[in-house]
Scaffold this motif. Structure first.
Motif, PDB file in Angstrom:
ATOM      1  N   VAL A   1      10.713 -11.593   1.965  1.00  0.00           N
ATOM      2  CA  VAL A   1       9.781 -11.087   0.964  1.00  0.00           C
ATOM      3  C   VAL A   1       8.447 -10.846   1.656  1.00  0.00           C
ATOM      4  O   VAL A   1       8.101 -11.547   2.609  1.00  0.00           O
ATOM      5  N   ALA A   2       7.714  -9.850   1.186  1.00  0.00           N
ATOM      6  CA  ALA A   2       6.402  -9.525   1.771  1.00  0.00           C
ATOM      7  C   ALA A   2       5.358  -9.525   0.650  1.00  0.00           C
ATOM      8  O   ALA A   2       5.128  -8.501   0.019  1.00  0.00           O
ATOM      9  N   PRO A   3       4.745 -10.677   0.399  1.00  0.00           N
ATOM     10  CA  PRO A   3       3.776 -10.764  -0.699  1.00  0.00           C
ATOM     11  C   PRO A   3       2.409 -10.190  -0.331  1.00  0.00           C
ATOM     12  O   PRO A   3       2.022 -10.152   0.834  1.00  0.00           O
ATOM     13  N   ALA A   4       1.674  -9.785  -1.368  1.00  0.00           N
ATOM     14  CA  ALA A   4       0.258  -9.447  -1.221  1.00  0.00           C
ATOM     15  C   ALA A   4      -0.548 -10.711  -1.526  1.00  0.00           C
ATOM     16  O   ALA A   4      -0.170 -11.800  -1.101  1.00  0.00           O
ATOM     17  N   VAL A   5      -1.648 -10.601  -2.261  1.00  0.00           N
ATOM     18  CA  VAL A   5      -2.489 -11.770  -2.538  1.00  0.00           C
ATOM     19  C   VAL A   5      -1.819 -12.647  -3.597  1.00  0.00           C
ATOM     20  O   VAL A   5      -1.637 -12.227  -4.734  1.00  0.00           O
TER      21      VAL A   5
ATOM     22  N   PHE B   1      -7.207  -5.025  -6.782  1.00  0.00           N
ATOM     23  CA  PHE B   1      -6.598  -4.509  -5.556  1.00  0.00           C
ATOM     24  C   PHE B   1      -5.125  -4.170  -5.768  1.00  0.00           C
ATOM     25  O   PHE B   1      -4.579  -3.283  -5.121  1.00  0.00           O
ATOM     26  N   HIS B   2      -4.495  -4.857  -6.706  1.00  0.00           N
ATOM     27  CA  HIS B   2      -3.078  -4.646  -6.995  1.00  0.00           C
ATOM     28  C   HIS B   2      -2.939  -3.661  -8.153  1.00  0.00           C
ATOM     29  O   HIS B   2      -3.540  -3.874  -9.210  1.00  0.00           O
ATOM     30  N   PRO B   3      -2.169  -2.577  -7.992  1.00  0.00           N
ATOM     31  CA  PRO B   3      -2.016  -1.614  -9.074  1.00  0.00           C
ATOM     32  C   PRO B   3      -1.590  -2.236 -10.406  1.00  0.00           C
ATOM     33  O   PRO B   3      -1.983  -1.766 -11.467  1.00  0.00           O
TER      34      PRO B   3
ATOM     35  N   ASP C   1       4.381  -7.351  -4.253  1.00  0.00           N
ATOM     36  CA  ASP C   1       2.948  -7.153  -3.997  1.00  0.00           C
ATOM     37  C   ASP C   1       2.165  -6.475  -5.110  1.00  0.00           C
ATOM     38  O   ASP C   1       1.082  -5.958  -4.878  1.00  0.00           O
ATOM     39  N   GLY C   2       2.719  -6.469  -6.307  1.00  0.00           N
ATOM     40  CA  GLY C   2       1.984  -5.860  -7.419  1.00  0.00           C
ATOM     41  C   GLY C   2       1.736  -4.382  -7.229  1.00  0.00           C
ATOM     42  O   GLY C   2       0.856  -3.800  -7.865  1.00  0.00           O
ATOM     43  N   GLY C   3       2.505  -3.728  -6.356  1.00  0.00           N
ATOM     44  CA  GLY C   3       2.398  -2.292  -6.163  1.00  0.00           C
ATOM     45  C   GLY C   3       1.483  -1.852  -5.024  1.00  0.00           C
ATOM     46  O   GLY C   3       1.288  -0.653  -4.818  1.00  0.00           O
ATOM     47  N   VAL C   4       0.942  -2.796  -4.249  1.00  0.00           N
ATOM     48  CA  VAL C   4      -0.036  -2.450  -3.210  1.00  0.00           C
ATOM     49  C   VAL C   4       0.515  -1.452  -2.210  1.00  0.00           C
ATOM     50  O   VAL C   4      -0.142  -0.451  -1.864  1.00  0.00           O
ATOM     51  N   THR C   5       1.724  -1.697  -1.699  1.00  0.00           N
ATOM     52  CA  THR C   5       2.247  -0.807  -0.661  1.00  0.00           C
ATOM     53  C   THR C   5       2.770   0.505  -1.225  1.00  0.00           C
ATOM     54  O   THR C   5       3.078   1.425  -0.464  1.00  0.00           O
TER      55      THR C   5
END
Length: 255
Positions: free
Chosen positions: A183-187, A212-214, A247-251
């Motif tokens: 898994v690759a999490p954001a904040v 920061f997260h969409p 990641d809440g849509g960041v990438t």
């Protein structure tokens, strides 16, 4: 009860994502061995997760030492008779500009994040060989996308190595019926921020990352834990070699 009768080892299991993962595996029928550097913190987490002491054990040590991963696997097998899942969650994070990074900083990231996960995975794969199993790594969004507000060259490089390891081991271990994903999490709001920010700074700074997260909010340990349990479950039995962005849509892009 997706994990009834299964045995899970978790690095970095004393707090944050790792503790939440341990709690959820236990709730779904698994027996769990948790690792961390602080033995007292681990014992407190184990007592909270499983007051009976019957299905959670602890194995303290710094995962940067390859012997620590081997000891965790040995503890799980000795106590519960097998190992079905390894969750390689231990990590460190402390943003610092590239020009200020020292060799000690570099080694800290590479040893803990990359070497630690490499040798813990190796120990787990040896225990799983002949019966199959699952390894889930915690990687990072920072290995996929650079963020100017949090300069993290060494941290990102170490996690990029974790992502590459997942793809390579998926091929090498497939013949042993061992799956490996990440898994690759954001904040994600975990105690890791307490290691380099004061409580007041955490309180003031973390909310500024919501936008920061969409999706509009920071992640919580449960968001990542749910993804880890999915990848470890039979529901993901045809998934290996994948890095799943949580990641809440960041990438995906920006609003």
């Amino acid at each position: 009860m997706r994990f009834e009768g299964r045995v899970v080892a978790i690095t970095g299991g004393g707090s944050g994502i790792g503790k939440e993962v341990a709690t959820r595996f236990l709730a779904e029928g698994a027996s769990v061995a948790i690792n961390g550097r602080d033995a007292d913190k681990l014992r407190a987490a184990a007592q909270e997760i499983d007051p009976s002491g019957e299905r959670v054990i602890v194995s303290a040590g710094d995962i940067a030492d390859p012997a620590t991963g081997a000891a965790l696997v040995e503890a799980a097998v000795s106590r519960f008779g097998q190992l079905d899942v390894l969750v390689n969650n231990a990590g460190v994070f402390n943003p610092k500009p590239f020009l200020d990074l020292t060799e000690a900083d570099y080694d800290w990231y590479l040893d803990t994040i990359l070497k630690g996960k490499f040798f813990a995975a190796q120990a787990a794969a040896k225990a799983m060989k002949g019966r199959g199993g699952v390894i889930v790594q915690t990687g990072s969004m920072w290995a996929i996308q650079a963020i100017g507000a949090t300069p993290s060259a060494a941290y990102s490089a170490a996690n990029a190595g974790v992502h590459a390891m997942v793809r390579n081991l998926a091929i090498e271990l497939a013949s042993y019926q061992i799956r490996i994903n990440a898994v690759a999490p954001a904040v994600v709001e975990t105690p890791v921020y307490d290691t380099f920010l004061s409580k007041e700074q955490v309180r003031d700074v973390l909310p500024t990352f919501n936008a920061f997260h969409p999706i509009g909010r920071n992640g919580q340990p449960g968001d990542v834990a749910a993804a880890i349990l999915f990848l470890a479950s039979d529901d993901a039995s045809w998934i290996t070699g994948t890095v799943l962005s949580v990641d809440g849509g960041v990438t995906a892009g920006r609003q």
